[in-house]
Structures are given as structure tokens and as C-alpha cells.
Write an enzyme that holds these catalytic residues in place. Structure first.
Site, short mmCIF file in Angstrom:
data_model
loop_
_atom_site.label_atom_id
_atom_site.label_comp_id
_atom_site.label_asym_id
_atom_site.label_seq_id
_atom_site.Cartn_x
_atom_site.Cartn_y
_atom_site.Cartn_z
CE LYS A 35 -3.75 -2.32 2.44
NZ LYS A 35 -4.50 -2.63 1.27
CB CYS A 36 4.27 1.72 -0.59
SG CYS A 36 5.66 2.84 -0.75
N GLY A 37 3.24 4.23 -2.28
CA GLY A 37 3.33 4.92 -3.56
C GLY A 37 4.31 4.25 -4.52
CB THR A 39 2.79 -0.66 -4.26
OG1 THR A 39 2.91 -0.44 -2.85
CG2 THR A 39 2.27 -2.06 -4.51
#
Length: 159
Positions: A35-37, A39
Site C-alpha cells: 500500500k505504498c506509492g 508499490t
């Protein structure tokens, strides 16, 4: 510890994996999050793996929830997410800590072998990458902003 081959970690399925099983390969070790930018880098990591695995590259993914709680899922959820959204086929490991007192021994060694910006050892965010040669030694550390496709020339030089 003198090389990456001195360590082991549990696979996403919970099975112990001795990193010496990757002896003779070029490794790209990455702390990941769903759930990371960053990803979407899973796509680039998988493409790199597909392009070079037959020549001896292995990408090793280590999910970590230490940065903004961006990897909250269970091992099953992480595996399903990676497969469904990015077709990840490279080895993924159990969720670990990369910083602090509970940091996985592998990451303690990686951080001491290749310092970050301004000589810092701490991992700053998800998708920090460590490139390791065929002898199990860290060659270089890359920031999360470094895209997997930007590593092609460095990977090729080690293959």
C-alpha cells in the site's frame, strides 16, 4: 557474517530458506509494501526478474510494515496481492522489520555493508534495494526512488 549466504529467512509460506540456496546468483534484495506509492515497482521488479533470471538474477522481496503501516496484510494476503496485481513470481519472504532492535539479521548486515544517504544505515522507506554480486557481497544500495528498470546496466555488469 561475511556474505548474504550466511543468512536464512522464512518464505511467505513460512518455510525456512537458506540464502546459500542462491549462491552464484546476482541478487536484488528489496523491502516491499502493498500500500505504498512505490508499490507499482513490483511490476518493474518482476520484469527485471523475467528478463535476467535465466542468466542468474534472483529478486528477493521482503515485506515490511515499518513505514506508514503500508504492509498490514497477512502472508496469504501479501502473496495474493502480489500475484493478482503484478504477477510476482520471484521469491517473497515473510514480513520482517528492517530497522530497530527487531530488524532481521539479514537487514542488519545489508545496512552495515552499504550505507545510505549521508552514511546513514537506517532504511528510509519501502522499496530500498540492495544489489549483491555472485559472491554474496553487497555491491550497491539504491533509494526507493530508483526504478527497477534503471538497474539494468548494473545488473548486466554483474551477470
Amino acid at each position: 557474517m561475511t556474505s548474504v549466504y550466511d543468512f536464512s529467512a522464512n518464505s511467505l509460506a513460512g518455510q525456512p530458506v537458506a540464502l546459500r540456496d542462491f549462491a552464484g546468483k546476482v541478487l536484488l534484495v528489496v523491502n516491499t509494501a502493498s500500500k505504498c506509492g512505490f508499490t507499482p515497482q513490483y511490476q518493474g521488479l518482476e520484469a527485471l526478474y523475467q528478463q535476467y533470471r535465466d542468466r542468474g538474477l534472483a529478486v528477493l522481496g521482503f515485506p515490511c510494515n515499518q513505514f506508514g503501516a503500508q504492509e498490514p496484510g497477512t502472508a496469504e494476503e501479501i502473496g495474493a496481492f502480489c500475484q493478482k496485481n503484478y504477477g510476482v513470481s520471484f521469491p517473497m519472504f515473510e514480513k520482517i522489520d528492517v530497522n530497530g532492535a527487531t530488524a532481521h539479521p539479514l537487514y542488519r548486515w545489508l545496512k552495515s555493508s552499504a550505507k545510505g544517504v549521508l552514511g546513514s544505515e537506517a532504511i528510509k522507506w519501502n522499496f530500498t534495494k540492495f544489489l549483491i554480486d555472485r559472491h554474496g557481497q553487497v555491491v550497491e544500495r539504491f533509494a526507493p526512488t530508483t526504478k527497477p528498470e534503471d538497474l539494468k546496466a548494473k545488473v548486466e555488469a554483474l551477470l
